[in-house]
Design an enzyme around this catalytic site. Structure first.
Site, short mmCIF file in Angstrom:
data_model
loop_
_atom_site.label_atom_id
_atom_site.label_comp_id
_atom_site.label_asym_id
_atom_site.label_seq_id
_atom_site.Cartn_x
_atom_site.Cartn_y
_atom_site.Cartn_z
N ASP A 43 0.83 -1.20 0.00
CA ASP A 43 0.00 0.00 0.00
C ASP A 43 0.87 1.26 0.00
OD1 ASP A 43 -2.30 1.54 0.10
OD2 ASP A 43 -3.15 0.51 1.83
N ASP B 276 -10.78 2.25 -3.13
CA ASP B 276 -11.28 2.06 -1.77
C ASP B 276 -12.80 2.13 -1.75
OD1 ASP B 276 -8.92 1.59 -0.51
OD2 ASP B 276 -8.68 3.60 0.30
C1 GLA Z 1 -5.75 1.94 2.31
C2 GLA Z 1 -6.19 0.76 1.47
C3 GLA Z 1 -7.26 -0.01 2.22
C4 GLA Z 1 -6.70 -0.47 3.56
C5 GLA Z 1 -6.21 0.71 4.35
C6 GLA Z 1 -5.49 0.25 5.60
O1 GLA Z 1 -6.77 2.87 2.42
O2 GLA Z 1 -6.63 1.17 0.21
O3 GLA Z 1 -7.70 -1.12 1.46
O4 GLA Z 1 -5.66 -1.38 3.34
O5 GLA Z 1 -5.31 1.52 3.59
O6 GLA Z 1 -4.99 1.30 6.36
#
Ligand code: GLA
Length: 695
Positions: free
Chosen positions: A452, A521
């Site tokens: 990420d 997201d």
């Molecule tokens: C980001 C990702 C999510 C999740 C959060 C965790 O927003 O896109 O899917 O993994 O971080 O903090």
């Protein structure tokens, strides 16, 4: 021969496209043609010979393959440098050509030299014959002793057949709402798309498709391409004052500079482009095939149905809670259990822990081993979330190395989500992260990593830079690639997902190390329809990770939420503890259906039949390469009744073969494609229709 030379000209041919370059009457390296492959070498036109005109030279009117900033020409250049003596004019002359054969892949290298200074530019053209794509990049070499400062070095300038009124298709959006398709006519002047955020960005994507304003999904000339790069990028679509249209693509020159010492070479990332007379759908399928066949580290390996616990447990994770979810997940047919954020040292909220990549002693007193053993014991693989480029000020890493973050010493270090960015341009940072993650992957049986990157850059300083600090933008990205590639080489079984707060890092550069991308997201199914449709312009369905979560639960039926996610690499992300028996049973049966069609969804040809970006009733179809099996998904979000729903015309079938369309009988491929079928749906309903060849 994919590449051949004729009269100081070069012709590149793939299965269906032709691309011709030549030296014009003034010695400039000009594009002669880009379009359908022509039958004979003499069919490719000679370079144009534009007439001089007051106020600029002829080069201003020439379709130069790689124009440098020089003389009285005012079109957007690919190259701009400053020599050691302050001269900022670069006069490139053709020097030589070479055709190389690299294990059956042909490459043309054209060398240009500056007329006075020891600066050499090599233009590389690689022919991907079966994939109908041409890959271009440039190398800028300093053959002298004095440094040269590069202020812009794009990867390519692409020229379109003479004319104006081209239409540009591109993707735009933002966090939680990525990859919406936009189409706009290009008018005289420039249209600029870019990222200045350090990553590819949620906001725009380095992809283009140009047509003459009338192409559809199925027909019409479309010129399209990408930049395979995961950092700052810039796309300039220019319609000149003499009605020619061109498009440059490369690393963004905004705040960029690169000091090229004597003997050094700077290489640009690749721009990959193609042409098809068969509309936007064919353009996407060309890219999809290329991504799957040539880029993805694990190629055609089918992606597992995963469960990700983020939306269920957020930071409140521990061994018992995760095992409890895993036990439910496995009964639904999930194959890979992914533990998301919250598992590492002091990570109770988003304000601490990033950088300290070892299991939190309170939540996981026995390390991750107990959970992994339980997950493996249930017959599932285990996956883990990391955010290697980030650090929270409240972390052991930051306390020890506060100088490792991107910052200017005299400015505040702006935090986003309470985190700062480690400077991956620094070799010591790269080594530290490689060491940390290598240990994690060596000590634990991890099959999947979600990588990420949850913030954009600010105050882009590099105080200890050994040279030009503005090299940060490029060196950072190469640092990310290096760390990722080193870990992949050491742990080749791991499948990596590229995530950046959703779809902030989706591009053909990252797909050399990552097999999957977290699309957005935003997991609400009706919103996802458009996001996924836009994503599919560039990326194949196996790359597009799509989870069924609790977003829209109680409003949008579970079956619809599943059908939307079954259009990609299926995952589940809801809180399974809250799902009742009927929901779990339905999920199990839909996951089984997905597994049955997974090969053709993930690896087949995708046809966008009715766009969800334009209609509340939409349809998408997947056909296996052998044309024996197909899956049709139809969705209706909200249309006031009485509604007149459209007929659906299938695509990609053999005309004369007979196909059974589940619930509709047996007819020829021609009939399903020309007479179509009618799929009635109520608001917020969807349908999966399976199609099989019977003879
Ligand atoms: C980001 C990702 C999510 C999740 C959060 C965790 O927003 O896109 O899917 O993994 O971080 O903090």
């Amino acid at each position: 021969m994919p590449i051949y030379t004729k009269n100081l000209g070069w012709v590149l041919e793939t299965a269906n496209l032709g691309y011709a370059i030549g030296l014009d009457a003034h010695g400039l390296l000009a594009n002669r043609y880009w379009g359908a492959r022509l039958p004979y070498p003499e069919d490719y036109p000679p370079p144009a010979d534009p007439r001089a005109w007051p106020f600029h030279n002829t080069a201003h009117l020439t379709n130069e393959e790689f124009p440098a900033y020089a003389g009285p020409k005012y079109i957007d250049p690919c190259l701009k440098v400053t020599f050691f003596d302050g001269v900022r004019d670069t006069l490139l002359n053709y020097f030589s050509a070479e055709i190389k054969d690299l294990k059956g892949v042909q490459e043309l290298i054209l060398t240009l030299n500056d007329a006075y200074y020891p600066l050499q530019v090599k233009l590389h053209y690689r022919c991907h014959v079966e994939h109908d794509l041409i890959e271009r990049w440039a190398e800028v070499e300093n053959l002298g002793d004095h440094p040269i400062t590069i202020e812009r070095a794009f990867s390519a300038q692409w020229h379109f057949p003479r004319g104006s009124q081209y239409r540009l298709s591109h993707l735009a959006g933002r966090w939680l709402d990525e990859t919406h398709l936009h189409r706009e006519i290009l008018h005289p002047g420039k249209l600029v798309l870019e990222s200045r955020r350090l990553t590819t960005s949620h906001n725009a994507n380095p992809w283009f498709a140009l047509d003459r304003g009338s192409a559809t999904e199925e027909q019409g000339d479309v010129w399209f391409g990408v930049l395979a790069w995961s950092g700052n990028w810039k796309l300039v679509a220019e319609t000149t004052d003499f009605s020619s249209t061109r498009l440059s693509l490369g690393v963004n020159d905004w705040d960029f500079a690169w000091r090229l010492e004597g003997g050094q070479t700077y290489s640009t990332p690749s721009s990959i482009a193609g042409y098809t007379p068969q509309g936007f759908g064919a353009a996407s399928r060309i890219l999809h095939n290329f991504v799957r066949d040539r880029l993805l580290p694990h190629g055609h390996t089918l992606h597992k149905v995963l469960y990700n616990s983020w939306e269920a447990t957020t930071f409140k994770v521990d061994e018992p809670s995760q095992v409890q979810l895993a036990e439910i997940a496995v009964k639904m047919g999930i194959e890979l259990f992914v533990l998301d954020d919250g598992w590492f040292q002091k990570r109770d909220l988003d304000n601490a822990g990033l950088g300290d990549w070892w299991p939190d002693e309170v939540k996981f007193p026995n390390g991750l081993g107990g959970l992994i053993k339980a997950v493996n014991g249930l017959g599932m693989q285990f996956g883990l979330w990391v955010e290697p480029e980030m650090v929270n000020p409240d972390s052991d890493l930051y306390r020890a190395h506060s100088d490792w973050v991107i910052h200017f010493p005299t400015r505040p270090r702006s935090e986003i989500r309470q985190q700062l960015i480690l400077n991956f341009a620094r070799p010591d940072v790269q080594e530290y992260i490689i060491g940390m993650l290598d240990k994690l992957l060596t000590d634990n049986n991890i099959a999947f990593i979600k990588w990420d990157m949850n913030r954009n850059v600010s105050e882009p300083g590099w105080p200890d830079a050994p040279g030009e600090a503005r090299e940060l933008w490029v060196r950072y990205v190469y640092g990310v690639y290096r760390v990722w590639q080193t870990l992949s080489d050491r742990h080749p079984q791991v499948i990596w997902q590229s995530c950046s707060g959703g779809g902030g890092r989706a591009d053909l550069g990252i797909l050399r190390v990552a097999d999957q991308v977290w699309t957005s997201d935003n997991t609400e199914a009706t919103a996802r329809l458009s996001i996924q449709d836009g994503f599919s312009q560039v990326f194949p369905a196996n790359v597009m990770e799509a989870w069924v979560t609790d977003a829209g639960r109680g409003l949008v039926p579970l079956e619809v939420r599943f059908h939307v996610s079954m259009c990609g690499s299926l995952g589940v992300g809801g809180n399974l503890l809250h799902w009742d028996k009927s929901e779990r049973d339905l999920a199990a049966s839909l996951i089984a259906q997905y597994k049955a069609i997974r090969p053709l969804v993930q690896l087949g040809d995708q046809y966008r039949l009715i766009s969800p970006q334009e209609h509340a009733y939409s349809a998408v179809q997947y056909v296996d390469k052998a044309k024996t099996e197909s899956a049709l998904f139809v969705f209706r979000t909200f249309i006031p009744d009485p509604a007149q729903l459209p007929q659906i015309y299938l695509r990609g079938l053999d005309l004369r073969s007979r196909y059974e369309v589940e619930g509709y009988g047996v007819r020829s491929g021609a009939a399903w494609m020309s007479a179509g079928l009618f799929v009635p749906l109520k608001n917020l309903e969807s349908k999966l229709v399976r199609i099989r060849k019977t003879e």
